[in-house]
Structures are given as structure tokens and as C-alpha cells.
Design a protein around this motif. Structure first.
Motif, PDB file in Angstrom:
ATOM      1  N   LEU A  10      51.052  66.681  51.048  1.00 19.65           N
ATOM      2  CA  LEU A  10      51.207  65.834  49.861  1.00 19.65           C
ATOM      3  C   LEU A  10      50.932  64.374  50.231  1.00 19.65           C
ATOM      4  O   LEU A  10      51.560  63.841  51.137  1.00 19.65           O
ATOM      5  CB  LEU A  10      52.617  65.952  49.286  1.00 19.65           C
ATOM      6  CG  LEU A  10      53.012  67.315  48.746  1.00 19.65           C
ATOM      7  CD1 LEU A  10      54.437  67.277  48.221  1.00 19.65           C
ATOM      8  CD2 LEU A  10      52.064  67.751  47.651  1.00 19.65           C
ATOM      9  N   PRO A  11      50.029  63.719  49.520  1.00 18.47           N
ATOM     10  CA  PRO A  11      49.740  62.317  49.829  1.00 18.47           C
ATOM     11  C   PRO A  11      50.842  61.374  49.363  1.00 18.47           C
ATOM     12  O   PRO A  11      50.963  60.255  49.856  1.00 18.47           O
ATOM     13  CB  PRO A  11      48.439  62.047  49.070  1.00 18.47           C
ATOM     14  CG  PRO A  11      48.441  63.033  47.952  1.00 18.47           C
ATOM     15  CD  PRO A  11      49.183  64.236  48.468  1.00 18.47           C
ATOM     16  N   GLU A  12      51.635  61.809  48.411  1.00 18.11           N
ATOM     17  CA  GLU A  12      52.722  60.986  47.881  1.00 18.11           C
ATOM     18  C   GLU A  12      53.882  61.886  47.480  1.00 18.11           C
ATOM     19  O   GLU A  12      53.744  63.106  47.404  1.00 18.11           O
ATOM     20  CB  GLU A  12      52.241  60.187  46.672  1.00 18.11           C
ATOM     21  CG  GLU A  12      51.730  61.057  45.552  1.00 18.11           C
ATOM     22  CD  GLU A  12      51.089  60.278  44.428  1.00 18.11           C
ATOM     23  OE1 GLU A  12      51.022  60.825  43.321  1.00 18.11           O
ATOM     24  OE2 GLU A  12      50.655  59.134  44.649  1.00 18.11           O
ATOM     25  N   GLN A  13      55.027  61.264  47.232  1.00 12.40           N
ATOM     26  CA  GLN A  13      56.213  62.017  46.818  1.00 12.40           C
ATOM     27  C   GLN A  13      56.006  62.590  45.428  1.00 12.40           C
ATOM     28  O   GLN A  13      55.478  61.919  44.546  1.00 12.40           O
ATOM     29  CB  GLN A  13      57.414  61.068  46.813  1.00 12.40           C
ATOM     30  CG  GLN A  13      58.676  61.709  46.277  1.00 12.40           C
ATOM     31  CD  GLN A  13      59.831  60.727  46.266  1.00 12.40           C
ATOM     32  OE1 GLN A  13      59.963  59.914  47.159  1.00 12.40           O
ATOM     33  NE2 GLN A  13      60.664  60.814  45.247  1.00 12.40           N
ATOM     34  N   TRP A  14      56.421  63.845  45.241  1.00 12.00           N
ATOM     35  CA  TRP A  14      56.386  64.482  43.926  1.00 12.00           C
ATOM     36  C   TRP A  14      57.813  64.636  43.453  1.00 12.00           C
ATOM     37  O   TRP A  14      58.635  65.268  44.124  1.00 12.00           O
ATOM     38  CB  TRP A  14      55.729  65.848  43.990  1.00 12.00           C
ATOM     39  CG  TRP A  14      54.241  65.824  44.106  1.00 12.00           C
ATOM     40  CD1 TRP A  14      53.428  64.739  44.232  1.00 12.00           C
ATOM     41  CD2 TRP A  14      53.376  66.968  44.105  1.00 12.00           C
ATOM     42  NE1 TRP A  14      52.124  65.132  44.311  1.00 12.00           N
ATOM     43  CE2 TRP A  14      52.057  66.495  44.242  1.00 12.00           C
ATOM     44  CE3 TRP A  14      53.589  68.327  44.017  1.00 12.00           C
ATOM     45  CZ2 TRP A  14      50.961  67.331  44.289  1.00 12.00           C
ATOM     46  CZ3 TRP A  14      52.509  69.169  44.061  1.00 12.00           C
ATOM     47  CH2 TRP A  14      51.196  68.681  44.188  1.00 12.00           C
ATOM     48  N   GLY A  15      58.141  64.103  42.314  1.00 10.27           N
ATOM     49  CA  GLY A  15      59.482  64.192  41.751  1.00 10.27           C
ATOM     50  C   GLY A  15      60.216  62.875  41.897  1.00 10.27           C
ATOM     51  O   GLY A  15      59.995  62.136  42.851  1.00 10.27           O
ATOM     52  N   GLU A  16      61.096  62.586  40.940  1.00  8.03           N
ATOM     53  CA  GLU A  16      61.787  61.301  40.929  1.00  8.03           C
ATOM     54  C   GLU A  16      63.304  61.427  40.874  1.00  8.03           C
ATOM     55  O   GLU A  16      63.983  60.424  40.845  1.00  8.03           O
ATOM     56  CB  GLU A  16      61.320  60.464  39.730  1.00  8.03           C
ATOM     57  CG  GLU A  16      59.860  60.102  39.760  1.00  8.03           C
ATOM     58  CD  GLU A  16      59.484  59.200  40.921  1.00  8.03           C
ATOM     59  OE1 GLU A  16      60.313  58.348  41.323  1.00  8.03           O
ATOM     60  OE2 GLU A  16      58.373  59.364  41.440  1.00  8.03           O
ATOM     61  N   GLY A  17      63.861  62.610  40.814  1.00  7.57           N
ATOM     62  CA  GLY A  17      65.303  62.782  40.694  1.00  7.57           C
ATOM     63  C   GLY A  17      65.997  62.672  42.039  1.00  7.57           C
ATOM     64  O   GLY A  17      65.497  62.048  42.977  1.00  7.57           O
ATOM     65  N   ILE A  18      67.165  63.321  42.151  1.00  9.52           N
ATOM     66  CA  ILE A  18      67.893  63.274  43.421  1.00  9.52           C
ATOM     67  C   ILE A  18      67.317  64.246  44.441  1.00  9.52           C
ATOM     68  O   ILE A  18      67.698  64.217  45.597  1.00  9.52           O
ATOM     69  CB  ILE A  18      69.414  63.497  43.223  1.00  9.52           C
ATOM     70  CG1 ILE A  18      69.720  64.814  42.535  1.00  9.52           C
ATOM     71  CG2 ILE A  18      70.016  62.354  42.453  1.00  9.52           C
ATOM     72  CD1 ILE A  18      71.197  65.084  42.365  1.00  9.52           C
ATOM     73  N   ASP A  87      31.721  70.663  36.355  1.00 11.24           N
ATOM     74  CA  ASP A  87      30.653  70.940  37.334  1.00 11.24           C
ATOM     75  C   ASP A  87      30.928  72.227  38.115  1.00 11.24           C
ATOM     76  O   ASP A  87      30.827  72.252  39.342  1.00 11.24           O
ATOM     77  CB  ASP A  87      30.483  69.767  38.301  1.00 11.24           C
ATOM     78  CG  ASP A  87      30.077  68.494  37.590  1.00 11.24           C
ATOM     79  OD1 ASP A  87      29.328  68.598  36.593  1.00 11.24           O
ATOM     80  OD2 ASP A  87      30.519  67.408  38.020  1.00 11.24           O
ATOM     81  N   ASN A  88      31.332  73.275  37.408  1.00 14.46           N
ATOM     82  CA  ASN A  88      31.635  74.588  37.993  1.00 14.46           C
ATOM     83  C   ASN A  88      32.797  74.539  38.984  1.00 14.46           C
ATOM     84  O   ASN A  88      32.873  75.352  39.900  1.00 14.46           O
ATOM     85  CB  ASN A  88      30.399  75.199  38.656  1.00 14.46           C
ATOM     86  CG  ASN A  88      29.349  75.555  37.636  1.00 14.46           C
ATOM     87  OD1 ASN A  88      29.685  75.950  36.518  1.00 14.46           O
ATOM     88  ND2 ASN A  88      28.083  75.405  37.999  1.00 14.46           N
ATOM     89  N   HIS A  89      33.704  73.561  38.830  1.00 13.33           N
ATOM     90  CA  HIS A  89      34.887  73.445  39.675  1.00 13.33           C
ATOM     91  C   HIS A  89      36.129  73.290  38.790  1.00 13.33           C
ATOM     92  O   HIS A  89      36.027  72.809  37.657  1.00 13.33           O
ATOM     93  CB  HIS A  89      34.787  72.224  40.596  1.00 13.33           C
ATOM     94  CG  HIS A  89      33.738  72.348  41.644  1.00 13.33           C
ATOM     95  ND1 HIS A  89      32.425  72.009  41.425  1.00 13.33           N
ATOM     96  CD2 HIS A  89      33.814  72.786  42.926  1.00 13.33           C
ATOM     97  CE1 HIS A  89      31.730  72.208  42.523  1.00 13.33           C
ATOM     98  NE2 HIS A  89      32.547  72.692  43.449  1.00 13.33           N
ATOM     99  N   VAL A  90      37.261  73.670  39.333  1.00  9.41           N
ATOM    100  CA  VAL A  90      38.535  73.430  38.653  1.00  9.41           C
ATOM    101  C   VAL A  90      39.393  72.569  39.569  1.00  9.41           C
ATOM    102  O   VAL A  90      39.392  72.742  40.786  1.00  9.41           O
ATOM    103  CB  VAL A  90      39.271  74.747  38.303  1.00  9.41           C
ATOM    104  CG1 VAL A  90      38.501  75.534  37.273  1.00  9.41           C
ATOM    105  CG2 VAL A  90      39.559  75.589  39.518  1.00  9.41           C
ATOM    106  N   ASP A  91      40.104  71.626  38.982  1.00  8.39           N
ATOM    107  CA  ASP A  91      40.993  70.741  39.734  1.00  8.39           C
ATOM    108  C   ASP A  91      42.422  71.250  39.546  1.00  8.39           C
ATOM    109  O   ASP A  91      42.998  71.126  38.456  1.00  8.39           O
ATOM    110  CB  ASP A  91      40.854  69.312  39.228  1.00  8.39           C
ATOM    111  CG  ASP A  91      41.681  68.324  40.040  1.00  8.39           C
ATOM    112  OD1 ASP A  91      42.254  68.726  41.076  1.00  8.39           O
ATOM    113  OD2 ASP A  91      41.745  67.151  39.633  1.00  8.39           O
ATOM    114  N   LEU A  92      42.982  71.819  40.610  1.00 10.99           N
ATOM    115  CA  LEU A  92      44.315  72.424  40.528  1.00 10.99           C
ATOM    116  C   LEU A  92      45.448  71.422  40.724  1.00 10.99           C
ATOM    117  O   LEU A  92      46.605  71.762  40.502  1.00 10.99           O
ATOM    118  CB  LEU A  92      44.453  73.524  41.587  1.00 10.99           C
ATOM    119  CG  LEU A  92      43.575  74.751  41.412  1.00 10.99           C
ATOM    120  CD1 LEU A  92      43.729  75.674  42.613  1.00 10.99           C
ATOM    121  CD2 LEU A  92      43.914  75.481  40.137  1.00 10.99           C
ATOM    122  N   GLU A  93      45.147  70.186  41.139  1.00 12.62           N
ATOM    123  CA  GLU A  93      46.208  69.243  41.501  1.00 12.62           C
ATOM    124  C   GLU A  93      47.203  69.019  40.367  1.00 12.62           C
ATOM    125  O   GLU A  93      48.414  69.134  40.564  1.00 12.62           O
ATOM    126  CB  GLU A  93      45.633  67.903  41.942  1.00 12.62           C
ATOM    127  CG  GLU A  93      46.735  66.936  42.343  1.00 12.62           C
ATOM    128  CD  GLU A  93      46.219  65.584  42.752  1.00 12.62           C
ATOM    129  OE1 GLU A  93      47.061  64.737  43.103  1.00 12.62           O
ATOM    130  OE2 GLU A  93      44.995  65.343  42.723  1.00 12.62           O
TER     131      GLU A  93
END
Length: 164
Positions: A10-18, A87-93
Motif C-alpha cells: 500500500l502506498p498510503e494508509q487506507w482507512g481513517e478510524g481507530i 483500453d482493454n484494462h480494468v483498474d482494480l484499485e
């Protein structure tokens, strides 16, 4: 149909709670991509580990999470959709981030029956071995306490008389 399994830091933190997923931690993604008439159907699971603090006793916790997701990435057309094939791709992020963050517990606890903190001392009740303190008595009810003390003394005197 294609199946893929990969890990992503993960390039950055995911989530903002405790609790949240820390930046630099790895998430494992297992995804199956299927071509359907309307677009590409992405189905899979995300395995990650969240870290944070217990919502009751404030100790550090770390728990694994497994999240399932399924989304249709539509081919570009006249109708606008949230997820499209580019462009024949899917972005799963975005899909994976939303699924993982929504799976974070709202009130995380270190154990299901965590008693929390003692309101008077602030110590964790799970490890507090001191004698249990009596709850403070409201001064308006103190007269009743005197009556129960007298009843207790009278009962103990009656028990002593029966023994002798």
C-alpha cells in the motif's frame, strides 16, 4: 476467463478510524476476470491485516481481514457507469480500496468480551487484579445504607446466638 493472484504494497494508509491498513503493508488479491456481454466481471478476495487500538481498552490490536468483491466493468458506451474498461484494462484499485475499507470494524475490540477501562482509575479491567471497589453511594440514599448495615449486624448476632 483469467485468474490472477498477486500482492501489492500500500502506498498510503487506507482507512481513517481507530483501525486502518498501514502504508507499506501488503495486501493479497485473488481475482477472476470474466468476459461477459456487458463488459468484464471482476470477482475476487482481498486478504489484509488492519492495525489500530481496541475501542474499549485502547491497547494495540492487529487482525487479519478477508473481503470478497464483485463488480462489472462496463465497456465504454452511451451510459456512464462507475467502473469502465479503459483500453482493454480494468483498474482494480478503487474497487479493492472500497471493499477493504468498508470491511474495517466500526468498533474494534481486542476480544469479544473486553471489559474496557475502569472509569475511576483508568486501568484496564481485563488485567486489574486489585480488590473490587464499592460503587460510591449517592448521599441521598445514605440513610438506607445505615438500615442495611443494622440489618446485617442483627443477622450476624442472631446467627451467633444460634451457634451457642
Amino acid at each position: 476467463m483469467r485468474e490472477h493472484r498477486f500482492s501489492v504494497p500500500l502506498p498510503e494508509q487506507w482507512g481513517e478510524g481507530i483501525v486502518s491498513y498501514e502504508a507499506g503493508s501488503e495486501i493479497d488479491i485473488d481475482v477472476r476476470l470474466e468476459s461477459v456481454h456487458e463488459g468484464i466481471l471482476a470477482t475476487g478476495t482481498v486478504d489484509a491485516e488492519y492495525v489500530g487500538v481496541c475501542g474499549r481498552c485502547l491497547i494495540d490490536i492487529s487482525e487479519p481481514v478477508e473481503v470478497e468483491f464483485q463488480e462489472l466493468f462496463a465497456y465504454p458506451g452511451e451510459e456512464e457507469t462507475d467502473f469502465e474498461v479503459q483500453d482493454n484494462h480494468v483498474d482494480l484499485e478503487t474497487l479493492v480500496r472500497e471493499a477493504a475499507v468498508m470491511a474495517l470494524p466500526f468498533q474494534p475490540v481486542c476480544q469479544p468480551d473486553c471489559p474496557g477501562l475502569d472509569p475511576s482509575t483508568g486501568e484496564r479491567l481485563a488485567v486489574n487484579t486489585s480488590t473490587e471497589q464499592a460503587a460510591p453511594i449517592d448521599p441521598r440514599w445514605s440513610a438506607l445504607q445505615q438500615i442495611t448495615d443494622q440489618d446485617g449486624k442483627a443477622e450476624s448476632r442472631a446467627a451467633e446466638k444460634e451457634e451457642s
